[in-house]
Design an enzyme around this catalytic site. Structure first.
Site, PDB file in Angstrom:
ATOM      1  N   HIS A  74       0.822  -1.220   0.000  1.00  0.00           N
ATOM      2  CA  HIS A  74       0.000   0.000   0.000  1.00  0.00           C
ATOM      3  C   HIS A  74       0.855   1.269   0.000  1.00  0.00           C
ATOM      4  CE1 HIS A  74       0.299  -0.026   4.558  1.00  0.00           C
ATOM      5  NE2 HIS A  74       0.367   1.272   4.328  1.00  0.00           N
ATOM      6  N   ASP A 118      -0.240  -7.594   1.638  1.00  0.00           N
ATOM      7  CA  ASP A 118       0.275  -6.216   1.646  1.00  0.00           C
ATOM      8  C   ASP A 118       1.797  -6.235   1.798  1.00  0.00           C
ATOM      9  OD1 ASP A 118       0.502  -3.493   1.715  1.00  0.00           O
ATOM     10  OD2 ASP A 118      -0.372  -3.244   3.719  1.00  0.00           O
ATOM     11  N   SER A 217       4.231   2.412   8.249  1.00  0.00           N
ATOM     12  CA  SER A 217       3.867   1.431   7.226  1.00  0.00           C
ATOM     13  C   SER A 217       5.086   0.950   6.469  1.00  0.00           C
ATOM     14  CB  SER A 217       2.898   2.057   6.228  1.00  0.00           C
ATOM     15  OG  SER A 217       1.598   2.049   6.705  1.00  0.00           O
ATOM     16  N   GLY A 218       5.101  -0.350   6.186  1.00  0.00           N
ATOM     17  CA  GLY A 218       6.197  -0.915   5.416  1.00  0.00           C
ATOM     18  C   GLY A 218       7.416  -1.265   6.224  1.00  0.00           C
TER      19      GLY A 218
END
Length: 262
Positions: A74, A118, A217-218
């Site tokens: 994402h 994801d 995120s990530g």
């Protein structure tokens, strides 16, 4: 899937530039940085890099080898020019800057279905200058390797200190625990969101809340020196009773190795 205050763990700057603070119709707000953590020591996490867009930090990522880094799918949904900064704990200075020359999200990533799969890898140019001190590859688990319920894990990132709060320049870390999968599923199912076996849940709800927030995120979820999760999604920032959801890296090791071995 119902309308909720579900939050993707994206950076605050990206949220502010989205109309109404949203990215998808079903997502009301976005999420993602370290809550109630502490500052990481210099070179403590030499595999952590900053994935940036338009010169601003957007997501975390982890070095896989000289040419590739691992992040969340994402984080690269928007077609744009991305860069990666490696070899520094500071977003303001130091490190080396690398252009993202290739994007490879998982082919079955589905943001409409609880952000399943994801996970993504990005190829950089020039390659990372791995010295084993300030820049180093992260250790992958074995394909299918499991993490025990209740295990102490660490999540790191350049994130907001609390939901809609400020962020700091330095890399931060916080220790949380792996939540039993069935318990996690039960909590999220009440909100109408499935949790899949390819996802792992982690949280820490004590006198304070601990976990991820905007910008993480990530980034990696770490257990015994290995990356066992990639920060994916959750509700606001470490808000009980909702564990944060991470992509379970051990479900994708073969895919990661295949994509990054060229």
């Amino acid at each position: 899937m119902p309308q909720t205050a579900l939050l993707l763990l994206l950076l605050a700057a990206f949220v502010r530039c989205a109309p109404g603070g949203t990215v998808q119709q079903k997502v009301l707000t976005l999420q993602g940085r370290i809550v109630n953590g502490v500052e990481a020591a210099p070179a403590e996490f030499p595999y952590q890099v900053s994935l940036q867009r338009s010169g601003s930090h957007m997501c975390g990522a982890s070095i896989v080898n000289e040419q590739w880094a691992l992040t969340a799918a994402h984080c690269i949904e928007v077609a744009d020019v991305y860069e990666v900064v490696a070899g520094t704990n500071s977003l303001a200075e130091g490190g080396t800057r690398h252009t993202v020359a290739g994007l490879s999200p998982h082919p079955y990533y589905d943001p409409s279905d609880a952000w399943v799969n994801d996970i993504a890898v990005v190829r950089v140019s020039p390659p990372f200058s791995i010295d084993g001190v300030t820049v180093a590859p992260i250790q992958l688990p074995e394909q299918g390797e499991q993490v025990p319920d209740g295990a102490n894990v660490t999540v790191i990132g350049w994130g907001d200190l609390w939901y809609q709060g400020p962020s700091l320049d330095g890399l931060r870390k916080v220790d949380i625990q792996v939540i039993n999968q069935e318990e996690c599923e039960a909590v999220w199912n009440e909100r109408g969101y499935p949790v899949y076996p390819t996802q792992i849940c982690a949280a820490r709800f004590e006198d304070l809340n601990y976990g991820s927030c905007h910008g993480d995120s990530g980034g990696p979820l770490l257990y015994e020196g290995k990356i066992v999760g990639v920060v994916s999604w959750g509700h606001e920032c470490a808000v009980p009773p909702y564990p944060t959801i991470y992509t379970r890296v051990s479900s994708y090791v073969d895919w990661i190795i295949d994509r990054t071995s060229d």
